[in-house]
Motif scaffolding. Structure first.
Motif, PDB file in Angstrom:
ATOM      1  N   GLY A  12       0.825  -1.215   0.000  1.00  0.00           N
ATOM      2  CA  GLY A  12       0.000   0.000   0.000  1.00  0.00           C
ATOM      3  C   GLY A  12       0.855   1.259   0.000  1.00  0.00           C
ATOM      4  O   GLY A  12       2.071   1.204   0.123  1.00  0.00           O
ATOM      5  N   PRO A  13       0.198   2.410  -0.134  1.00  0.00           N
ATOM      6  CA  PRO A  13       0.929   3.674  -0.206  1.00  0.00           C
ATOM      7  C   PRO A  13       1.455   4.107   1.167  1.00  0.00           C
ATOM      8  O   PRO A  13       0.890   3.760   2.201  1.00  0.00           O
ATOM      9  N   ASP A  14       2.550   4.875   1.142  1.00  0.00           N
ATOM     10  CA  ASP A  14       3.041   5.492   2.372  1.00  0.00           C
ATOM     11  C   ASP A  14       1.951   6.411   2.922  1.00  0.00           C
ATOM     12  O   ASP A  14       1.131   6.935   2.161  1.00  0.00           O
ATOM     13  N   GLN A  15       1.940   6.589   4.254  1.00  0.00           N
ATOM     14  CA  GLN A  15       0.898   7.386   4.883  1.00  0.00           C
ATOM     15  C   GLN A  15       1.498   8.383   5.870  1.00  0.00           C
ATOM     16  O   GLN A  15       2.524   8.100   6.486  1.00  0.00           O
ATOM     17  N   ILE A  16       0.819   9.508   6.032  1.00  0.00           N
ATOM     18  CA  ILE A  16       1.108  10.460   7.097  1.00  0.00           C
ATOM     19  C   ILE A  16      -0.136  10.504   7.968  1.00  0.00           C
ATOM     20  O   ILE A  16      -1.233  10.773   7.471  1.00  0.00           O
ATOM     21  N   VAL A  17       0.025  10.182   9.255  1.00  0.00           N
ATOM     22  CA  VAL A  17      -1.125  10.065  10.149  1.00  0.00           C
ATOM     23  C   VAL A  17      -0.876  10.870  11.421  1.00  0.00           C
ATOM     24  O   VAL A  17       0.253  11.230  11.732  1.00  0.00           O
ATOM     25  N   ASN A  24      -4.465   1.632   9.260  1.00  0.00           N
ATOM     26  CA  ASN A  24      -4.701   0.391   8.530  1.00  0.00           C
ATOM     27  C   ASN A  24      -3.598   0.157   7.507  1.00  0.00           C
ATOM     28  O   ASN A  24      -3.241   1.071   6.761  1.00  0.00           O
ATOM     29  N   LEU A  25      -3.073  -1.057   7.485  1.00  0.00           N
ATOM     30  CA  LEU A  25      -2.116  -1.482   6.467  1.00  0.00           C
ATOM     31  C   LEU A  25      -2.838  -2.483   5.575  1.00  0.00           C
ATOM     32  O   LEU A  25      -3.523  -3.382   6.066  1.00  0.00           O
ATOM     33  N   ASP A  26      -2.694  -2.335   4.271  1.00  0.00           N
ATOM     34  CA  ASP A  26      -3.493  -3.119   3.331  1.00  0.00           C
ATOM     35  C   ASP A  26      -2.604  -3.740   2.256  1.00  0.00           C
ATOM     36  O   ASP A  26      -2.048  -3.029   1.418  1.00  0.00           O
ATOM     37  N   GLY A  27      -2.483  -5.046   2.291  1.00  0.00           N
ATOM     38  CA  GLY A  27      -1.703  -5.761   1.289  1.00  0.00           C
ATOM     39  C   GLY A  27      -2.563  -6.438   0.246  1.00  0.00           C
ATOM     40  O   GLY A  27      -2.095  -7.323  -0.483  1.00  0.00           O
ATOM     41  N   SER A  28      -3.833  -6.031   0.138  1.00  0.00           N
ATOM     42  CA  SER A  28      -4.780  -6.728  -0.748  1.00  0.00           C
ATOM     43  C   SER A  28      -4.492  -6.535  -2.238  1.00  0.00           C
ATOM     44  O   SER A  28      -5.064  -7.249  -3.061  1.00  0.00           O
ATOM     45  N   ASN A  29      -3.622  -5.602  -2.591  1.00  0.00           N
ATOM     46  CA  ASN A  29      -3.254  -5.449  -4.006  1.00  0.00           C
ATOM     47  C   ASN A  29      -2.075  -6.332  -4.398  1.00  0.00           C
ATOM     48  O   ASN A  29      -1.587  -6.266  -5.522  1.00  0.00           O
ATOM     49  N   SER A  30      -1.620  -7.170  -3.476  1.00  0.00           N
ATOM     50  CA  SER A  30      -0.604  -8.173  -3.805  1.00  0.00           C
ATOM     51  C   SER A  30      -1.284  -9.262  -4.634  1.00  0.00           C
ATOM     52  O   SER A  30      -2.470  -9.528  -4.459  1.00  0.00           O
ATOM     53  N   GLY A  86       6.501 -21.757  -2.974  1.00  0.00           N
ATOM     54  CA  GLY A  86       7.650 -21.284  -2.214  1.00  0.00           C
ATOM     55  C   GLY A  86       8.266 -19.995  -2.744  1.00  0.00           C
ATOM     56  O   GLY A  86       9.308 -19.564  -2.269  1.00  0.00           O
ATOM     57  N   ARG A  87       7.612 -19.400  -3.722  1.00  0.00           N
ATOM     58  CA  ARG A  87       8.117 -18.111  -4.213  1.00  0.00           C
ATOM     59  C   ARG A  87       7.693 -17.024  -3.246  1.00  0.00           C
ATOM     60  O   ARG A  87       6.674 -17.145  -2.559  1.00  0.00           O
ATOM     61  N   GLU A  88       8.465 -15.952  -3.194  1.00  0.00           N
ATOM     62  CA  GLU A  88       8.114 -14.844  -2.314  1.00  0.00           C
ATOM     63  C   GLU A  88       8.446 -13.510  -2.962  1.00  0.00           C
ATOM     64  O   GLU A  88       9.252 -13.435  -3.889  1.00  0.00           O
ATOM     65  N   ALA A  89       7.781 -12.481  -2.465  1.00  0.00           N
ATOM     66  CA  ALA A  89       8.037 -11.099  -2.878  1.00  0.00           C
ATOM     67  C   ALA A  89       7.823 -10.237  -1.645  1.00  0.00           C
ATOM     68  O   ALA A  89       7.168 -10.646  -0.690  1.00  0.00           O
ATOM     69  N   PHE A  90       8.411  -9.041  -1.652  1.00  0.00           N
ATOM     70  CA  PHE A  90       8.191  -8.153  -0.510  1.00  0.00           C
ATOM     71  C   PHE A  90       8.075  -6.709  -0.960  1.00  0.00           C
ATOM     72  O   PHE A  90       8.509  -6.342  -2.050  1.00  0.00           O
ATOM     73  N   ASP A  91       7.454  -5.909  -0.099  1.00  0.00           N
ATOM     74  CA  ASP A  91       7.285  -4.479  -0.313  1.00  0.00           C
ATOM     75  C   ASP A  91       7.274  -3.828   1.062  1.00  0.00           C
ATOM     76  O   ASP A  91       6.963  -4.476   2.060  1.00  0.00           O
ATOM     77  N   THR A  92       7.626  -2.560   1.121  1.00  0.00           N
ATOM     78  CA  THR A  92       7.597  -1.843   2.394  1.00  0.00           C
ATOM     79  C   THR A  92       6.651  -0.653   2.297  1.00  0.00           C
ATOM     80  O   THR A  92       6.374  -0.136   1.214  1.00  0.00           O
ATOM     81  N   VAL A  93       6.172  -0.233   3.463  1.00  0.00           N
ATOM     82  CA  VAL A  93       5.326   0.950   3.570  1.00  0.00           C
ATOM     83  C   VAL A  93       5.859   1.786   4.726  1.00  0.00           C
ATOM     84  O   VAL A  93       6.252   1.243   5.770  1.00  0.00           O
ATOM     85  N   VAL A  94       5.918   3.107   4.526  1.00  0.00           N
ATOM     86  CA  VAL A  94       6.409   4.035   5.538  1.00  0.00           C
ATOM     87  C   VAL A  94       5.230   4.807   6.116  1.00  0.00           C
ATOM     88  O   VAL A  94       4.450   5.406   5.373  1.00  0.00           O
ATOM     89  N   ILE A  95       5.113   4.782   7.438  1.00  0.00           N
ATOM     90  CA  ILE A  95       4.054   5.516   8.137  1.00  0.00           C
ATOM     91  C   ILE A  95       4.731   6.624   8.939  1.00  0.00           C
ATOM     92  O   ILE A  95       5.546   6.346   9.817  1.00  0.00           O
ATOM     93  N   THR A  96       4.421   7.875   8.617  1.00  0.00           N
ATOM     94  CA  THR A  96       4.952   9.023   9.346  1.00  0.00           C
ATOM     95  C   THR A  96       3.880   9.512  10.301  1.00  0.00           C
ATOM     96  O   THR A  96       2.761   9.792   9.881  1.00  0.00           O
ATOM     97  N   VAL A  97       4.232   9.589  11.589  1.00  0.00           N
ATOM     98  CA  VAL A  97       3.265   9.968  12.622  1.00  0.00           C
ATOM     99  C   VAL A  97       3.578  11.385  13.081  1.00  0.00           C
ATOM    100  O   VAL A  97       4.680  11.663  13.558  1.00  0.00           O
ATOM    101  N   ASP A  98       2.602  12.278  12.914  1.00  0.00           N
ATOM    102  CA  ASP A  98       2.731  13.680  13.329  1.00  0.00           C
ATOM    103  C   ASP A  98       2.011  13.892  14.651  1.00  0.00           C
ATOM    104  O   ASP A  98       0.999  13.241  14.918  1.00  0.00           O
ATOM    105  N   PRO A  99       2.492  14.840  15.454  1.00  0.00           N
ATOM    106  CA  PRO A  99       1.779  15.140  16.696  1.00  0.00           C
ATOM    107  C   PRO A  99       0.520  15.949  16.414  1.00  0.00           C
ATOM    108  O   PRO A  99       0.432  16.664  15.424  1.00  0.00           O
TER     109      PRO A  99
END
Length: 113
Positions: A12-17, A24-30, A86-99
């Protein structure tokens, strides 16, 4: 014989929260181009330690941490997906938390100049 196409992980896309909200983290587009079922594994790779609701679901969530004023926290999560071969793939998502802005504070004294 068919060429085995690679599976695709999409965290999923990076988020600023804001702080103290459900994220919510969503991997349903895999997906697997060969339409095999996928197994999911979420792990946190960076930032303040967070407890997620499920590490093995397509979607997961967590509560964002408290953040002091004039500070941000960056959390990084990795999604790994596996297929039945047994094949695999990976992706990362960055969550930036603001006060959330805290109310201003003031001090008064009886001394007048």
């Amino acid at each position: 014989n068919t060429l085995s196409l690679p599976i695709v992980a999409n965290a999923g896309p990076d988020q600023i929260v804001n702080e103290k909200v459900k994220v919510n983290l969503d991997g349903s587009n895999s997906f697997d181009p060969e339409n095999q079922s996928l197994t999911y594994m979420w792990t946190q790779t960076s930032g303040e330690s967070i407890v997620i609701s499920s590490s093995s679901s397509e979607k997961t969530s967590f509560m964002s941490p408290t953040v002091a004023n004039n500070e941000i926290k960056v959390l990084v999560f990795e999604l790994r997906v596996y297929d039945d071969n047994g094949r695999e793939a990976f992706d990362t998502v960055v969550i930036t938390v603001d006060p959330v802005n805290a109310p201003p504070t003031a001090e008064a004294s009886a001394i007048q100049e």
